[in-house]
Design an enzyme around this catalytic site. Sequence first.
Site, PDB file in Angstrom:
ATOM      1  N   GLU A 119      -0.976  -2.175  -8.269  1.00 56.18           N
ATOM      2  CA  GLU A 119      -2.273  -2.538  -7.554  1.00 56.18           C
ATOM      3  C   GLU A 119      -2.828  -1.113  -6.978  1.00 56.18           C
ATOM      4  OE1 GLU A 119      -3.300  -2.964  -4.329  1.00 56.18           O
ATOM      5  OE2 GLU A 119      -1.227  -1.678  -3.408  1.00 56.18           O
ATOM      6  N   SER A 131       0.813  -1.177   0.151  1.00 57.45           N
ATOM      7  CA  SER A 131       0.107  -0.108   0.178  1.00 57.45           C
ATOM      8  C   SER A 131       0.936   1.475  -0.612  1.00 57.45           C
ATOM      9  CB  SER A 131      -0.705  -0.098   1.389  1.00 57.45           C
ATOM     10  OG  SER A 131      -1.596   0.802   0.996  1.00 57.45           O
ATOM     11  N   HIS A 144      -4.665  -5.317  -1.953  1.00 61.40           N
ATOM     12  CA  HIS A 144      -5.464  -4.957  -1.462  1.00 61.40           C
ATOM     13  C   HIS A 144      -6.434  -6.047  -0.916  1.00 61.40           C
ATOM     14  CE1 HIS A 144      -3.301  -1.208  -0.867  1.00 61.40           C
ATOM     15  NE2 HIS A 144      -4.077  -0.529  -0.231  1.00 61.40           N
TER      16      HIS A 144
END
Length: 351
Positions: A251, A145, A321
Amino acid sequence: MSKRRNFLKSVTALGAVSLLPQTSWASETRSTTVLPKIKPKKLKIGDTIGLVAPGFAVKPEKLYLTLEVLEKMGFKTFYTERIKGNHGYFSDTDEERANDVNEMFANPDVDAILCARGGYGCTRILDMLDYDLIRNNPKILIGFSDITALINTIYNKTGLVCFHGPVGTTIDDEYSQNYMKKVLMEPQEVLPIKNAILKDPKQYRNSEYYRYTITNGTAEGDLVGGSLSLVAAMIGTPYEIDFTDKLVFLEDVEEAPYRMDRMLTQLTQVDSFLKAKGIVFGVCNGCDRKRTTDNFTLREVIMDRIAPLGIPAAYGLSFGHVPQNFTLPIGTKAYFNASKKQIRLEEIAVS
């Protein structure tokens, strides 16, 4: 004792550095120099894992769950009081979050560093990290992230291989733990990574979990990437990633198709991105929308932006995630088969 004396000297130096003008690091121009690759020591049962929260604050119950999982895995744990703070939406001030990262690298009793969670904040502390200290005290750093900013920047500025993998709040997953162990504890010259078998019926019905090829072909290159939002945010800064001849993995989470479109368009306007060897998408959880007369689906956006590049590309591999998250070492060689939607690590990432 010598290790402890060096640690104390390092901590003292960190305090002195905080008195210097911050522009000395912040004003650096982006370097294209390729540094010698540094591989951290492999992780062993009984090692101490230090926890940091370089972005958002960690809720106490999440922290305790992380400690419990790590201890069940056979590790000791360590963290400072900074991790439990609340400075607005951050775990602490920029200076204290940066100091926590620096001190974890300097501390000889800490064998590896796991980010307790992601959340915005890492780009704010990049100019406060002591890259010389990190280079001289190499150890495993893992997270995903917003941690994308840390792991790519530390690799670019020091040569230290860092790891895109689970954070503390997502480590309680058998698949994630299995690949973390394979990469960090049981290194192999060649490690094929199998995509997760989806066990939740909701995932089967969720278009964001569908795996598909964007452009057929195979490619090899060093791995770079992570969260698309962070990769895009670093463009035009001293921390911009050089994508030349790289396998780029991407992502994101909870970004509407038009926002994904904007960020992918930004990437395709970067010269080095056009020289990438391949594009590997994980699961972009929460990023799809139904097709309407005034909206595109996530798949349509990705095909429209990436297919024209003409390089091997695929969507839906098991990272991001999502509960199942394999570990990808930044800066090490990998082989990508877009047609089969598979990736294979081809270099040991630890020493």
